[in-house]
Each structure stands twice: as C-alpha cells, then as structure tokens.
Design a protein around this motif. Sequence first.
Motif, PDB file in Angstrom:
ATOM      1  N   LEU A 115       0.591  -1.304   0.193  1.00 51.98           N
ATOM      2  CA  LEU A 115       0.151  -0.215  -0.290  1.00 51.98           C
ATOM      3  C   LEU A 115       0.605   1.596   0.129  1.00 51.98           C
ATOM      4  N   GLY A 116       1.731   0.875   0.966  1.00 48.08           N
ATOM      5  CA  GLY A 116       3.133   2.906   0.877  1.00 48.08           C
ATOM      6  C   GLY A 116       3.251   2.177  -0.500  1.00 48.08           C
ATOM      7  N   ASN A 117       3.869   1.616  -0.945  1.00 45.03           N
ATOM      8  CA  ASN A 117       4.445   1.407  -2.019  1.00 45.03           C
ATOM      9  C   ASN A 117       4.040   2.415  -3.532  1.00 45.03           C
ATOM     10  N   ALA A 118       2.223   1.910  -3.457  1.00 45.67           N
ATOM     11  CA  ALA A 118       1.767   1.661  -3.973  1.00 45.67           C
ATOM     12  C   ALA A 118       1.352   3.624  -4.294  1.00 45.67           C
ATOM     13  N   ILE A 119       0.567   4.084  -3.049  1.00 49.14           N
ATOM     14  CA  ILE A 119       1.168   5.412  -2.802  1.00 49.14           C
ATOM     15  C   ILE A 119       1.724   6.198  -2.913  1.00 49.14           C
ATOM     16  N   SER A 120       2.985   6.119  -2.752  1.00 49.83           N
ATOM     17  CA  SER A 120       3.918   6.339  -2.806  1.00 49.83           C
ATOM     18  C   SER A 120       4.656   6.872  -4.053  1.00 49.83           C
ATOM     19  N   PHE A 121       4.003   5.599  -5.549  1.00 53.37           N
ATOM     20  CA  PHE A 121       4.862   6.433  -6.231  1.00 53.37           C
ATOM     21  C   PHE A 121       3.893   6.169  -7.382  1.00 53.37           C
ATOM     22  N   PHE A 122       3.157   6.762  -6.799  1.00 55.51           N
ATOM     23  CA  PHE A 122       2.016   8.014  -7.691  1.00 55.51           C
ATOM     24  C   PHE A 122       2.100   9.462  -7.037  1.00 55.51           C
ATOM     25  N   GLY A 123       2.627   9.489  -6.596  1.00 58.34           N
ATOM     26  CA  GLY A 123       3.752  11.204  -6.108  1.00 58.34           C
ATOM     27  C   GLY A 123       5.042  11.170  -7.172  1.00 58.34           C
ATOM     28  N   PHE A 124       6.135  10.036  -6.983  1.00 58.99           N
ATOM     29  CA  PHE A 124       6.952   9.629  -7.180  1.00 58.99           C
ATOM     30  C   PHE A 124       7.120   9.933  -9.436  1.00 58.99           C
ATOM     31  N   ALA A 134       0.029  15.019 -13.465  1.00 57.95           N
ATOM     32  CA  ALA A 134       1.144  15.852 -14.582  1.00 57.95           C
ATOM     33  C   ALA A 134       0.654  16.974 -15.457  1.00 57.95           C
ATOM     34  N   GLY A 135       0.441  15.827 -16.537  1.00 52.50           N
ATOM     35  CA  GLY A 135       0.106  16.869 -17.323  1.00 52.50           C
ATOM     36  C   GLY A 135      -0.977  17.389 -17.901  1.00 52.50           C
ATOM     37  N   LEU A 136      -2.091  17.068 -16.497  1.00 47.53           N
ATOM     38  CA  LEU A 136      -3.251  18.325 -16.245  1.00 47.53           C
ATOM     39  C   LEU A 136      -2.530  19.315 -15.926  1.00 47.53           C
ATOM     40  N   ILE A 137      -2.231  19.033 -14.433  1.00 47.43           N
ATOM     41  CA  ILE A 137      -0.631  20.151 -13.822  1.00 47.43           C
ATOM     42  C   ILE A 137       0.109  21.054 -14.601  1.00 47.43           C
ATOM     43  N   PHE A 138       0.684  20.743 -15.445  1.00 42.54           N
ATOM     44  CA  PHE A 138       1.240  21.531 -16.665  1.00 42.54           C
ATOM     45  C   PHE A 138      -0.017  22.024 -17.562  1.00 42.54           C
ATOM     46  N   LEU A 180       4.541  11.805 -10.582  1.00 41.95           N
ATOM     47  CA  LEU A 180       4.859  13.343 -10.551  1.00 41.95           C
ATOM     48  C   LEU A 180       6.038  13.527 -11.245  1.00 41.95           C
ATOM     49  N   THR A 181       7.198  13.016 -10.291  1.00 41.70           N
ATOM     50  CA  THR A 181       8.412  14.176 -10.186  1.00 41.70           C
ATOM     51  C   THR A 181       9.174  13.702 -11.343  1.00 41.70           C
ATOM     52  N   ALA A 182       8.942  11.879 -11.514  1.00 41.60           N
ATOM     53  CA  ALA A 182       9.010  11.837 -13.378  1.00 41.60           C
ATOM     54  C   ALA A 182       9.006  12.567 -14.075  1.00 41.60           C
ATOM     55  N   VAL A 183       7.912  12.972 -14.539  1.00 32.80           N
ATOM     56  CA  VAL A 183       7.885  14.163 -15.096  1.00 32.80           C
ATOM     57  C   VAL A 183       8.205  15.281 -14.994  1.00 32.80           C
ATOM     58  N   ALA A 184       8.034  15.325 -13.867  1.00 35.40           N
ATOM     59  CA  ALA A 184       8.484  16.824 -13.605  1.00 35.40           C
ATOM     60  C   ALA A 184       9.612  17.680 -14.075  1.00 35.40           C
TER      61      ALA A 184
END
Length: 417
Positions: A26-35, A168-172, A37-41
């Motif tokens: 569970l921790g990996n799945a949630i944190s990987f979403f944030g990661f 990330a695309g939506l944010i940008f 964002l960084t991988a695109v940013a």
Amino acid sequence: MTDVKARRWAIDLRPLRVTAYRRMWLGNAISFFGFQLTAVAVPVEMFDITDDSFWVGLLGVAGLVPLLIFGLWGGAVADAVDRRLLLIASSTLMWASTLGLLVQALLGAGSPHLLLGLVAVQSAAFAISSPTRQAIIPRLVGPDLVPAANTLGFTTTSGSAVVGPLAAGLIFATFGTETGLPIAYGVDALLFTVSFWATVRLPPVPPTGEHRSMGLRSVVDGIRYLTTTPVLLLSFAIDLIAMVLAMPRALFPEVAQERFGGGSAVGWLYSAIALGSLLGGLTSGWIGRVRRQGVALVAAVVGWGVAVGIAGLVHHLWLVVALLAAGGAADLVSGVYRQSILQTYAPDRLQGRLQGVFITVVAGGPRLGDLRVGAMAGAWGIPIAWAGGGFAAAALALVLVLAFPALLRYQVSSHHE
C-alpha cells in the motif's frame, strides 16, 4: 464456470493476507503516484530550461552513475545488516532529495546542473532502497507467493504510473510550468510519508547465513555467482538490451510539443506504458501457472521491442498510446518473470547483492536508453532513434537467446535451491 474462468485470469491477491507485505504494498502504491509526478516534472523542467532533448537525456547519466555505485554496494549491505533499518535510512535520503527538488523549483533556480545533482542523489537513495525492498519480499510471503507478490507490486505501481503522468500533464496544462513544478514536487514529498510509515512498521529482517562483509569482496562474490549462472545472466542481458535500445521516454517532451501540440499530450505519453502494465496486471492470473518462464520472458521482451518500434513510426496520439500500452503489458510480464526467477533461483544470503545488480540493470538500462535516444534523435531524427531502437532490441534479444538457449530451457521445476 464463468466465475471459475474469471478467477483464473484475475490478479492473485493472496499475498495481501500477509500484514507486513500488505502495508509495504500500500505504501509503495501511494508513494509511487507522487514519484511519477516528479518523474514527469524533472524532464519537463529540464527541457523548459534548456530547450534541448540532449540535456533531458543527460538526466539518464546523472541517474546511472549512482545506480552503478550504490546499487551494487547497497545490495552487499542489505545482505549484511537488518534490511528494515537499511530501508529506513535510504528512504530518508530519497525524501530529502525530493524536498530539494521542491525548494529549487520554488526559488526558480533554473539550473540544469543543480537538477542533475538532485537527480543523482535521488538515484543513489533509490539504488539502495529498491534492492533492499525486493530482497525483503521472499522473507515476508514465502517462495510460493513470490510471483503473485511481484505481480501485485508491478500492477499497483503501474496504476500509479498511469494516473501520475496524466495528473502531471493536467497540472502543467492548468497551471503552466512555473507553478506546476512546485505542485508536482510537493505532492510527491507529501505522499512519500505513507511509504515511510509502511517501512517503519516492517518487522526486523536480519541477515541469514554467515555473510557480514560490506566491502568490494562481497560485491565481487555476488557478481561471480551471477556470471556462473547462465539463466540469471541472460535474463539480465535481454532486459538491458530492451531498455537501452527501446526506451523512448527522453523524446516524450519534444514529441508531445512538436507532433501533438503540447498540453496534456506529454502526460498521455508518459502514462501509456504504465497503462498497458496495469491492464496486463489486472488480467495476470495466468502468470503464476506458467512453468516455462524463460520462454515467456523472451516472448515478452520481443513483444516490447516490436510494439515500441511501431509506435515510433505513427503520428496519431491515440495509436502511439495504444502501442506503448501493448509494450507496457509485455514489459509487466517480463518484469514479473525476471524478478521471480531471481528471487526463487538465488539463495537468500545473496539476494541483496543480486538485487543490487538487478536494480542497476533494470533502472540503469532506461537511463542509458535516455542518453542513447536523446543523442540519436539530435543526430538522425526521432523516427530512427525511436523506431529503429525498438526493432533492434527485439531482434538482438532473440538472436542472443537462440545463441545461448539456457533461458529458453528454464522451467520453474528445473531448479530447487
């Protein structure tokens, strides 16, 4: 009958009955979403600063060097100390690097060299934490559930990798680069707390056997075992071929801007491979029943290369996404079998060191691919760099395993540790 067939295809959830694994999953799945964002940013920010895909490719070099050093050394440490404590320490460093990305974005530093440095620190932390985490899994769930646990892990991270780049695309597209970058990095830092909590709650995972060394000799012992084990060596080699020659992601910012008008297109491109992995994972009930895992692994690598190659020749966004998704489904299958073969074939006393080599190949290959495709696109254009690499990967992987057929002959029942 229909329910029985559905269960045969549906993803195997049995590892989630293990509390410690469930928390980590569970921790990996949630944190990987944030990661994600960084991988695109990070590449978006680099391209925004430099207007050059070659600099985007250099991010791969910045990530590769720490992987080569700390992946191998970190694996040796993971075999000599409590793996839980090592995972806590490396996760703390990764958290700090993400905060560094956030601060430089808020300050508007605009420095490609600073960006490369922060990526290098993040890569060093990842190089230690990833093999440590993977070496823990067999101890938590047992050998029989290793393929199912790996499939769950790949699938949920793939789900995050679908939603993350789209977000990330939506944010940008909504806020622009200047405001969007701090948002992306900030969300990543916030969500990483869930993974850190799960790591802290793990039970102690002390080393087994007599190994206590963390030096060069320990690393060499692990590499020596690998080089004398053709099945593992070939599984690493064809993955390296697939990632170096057929990973086009360094071109996504440029392709999204020039072919598809920018905006959310970059999010679709970055999420397409993961979308296919997610769909493949949700219909993966059959994976654990395959005995000839070597043949399945080779077929998946060849399928990945062909799908990526065709995607590099088309100019409709939906078709590129569909082809990359097909490649992503093949990549999930190859990833599950590579990891499962390693975790069940090699002894536990060597798991950390071999996982260190594994993460060096798995994470280092795409970074070399970033450099290759960025340099080739500048010299010969996007179609040759993208499509040519995909087809070359499929052909070379097939030639290699036909010349050295140990991997093709591998079956689950053929080895007992």
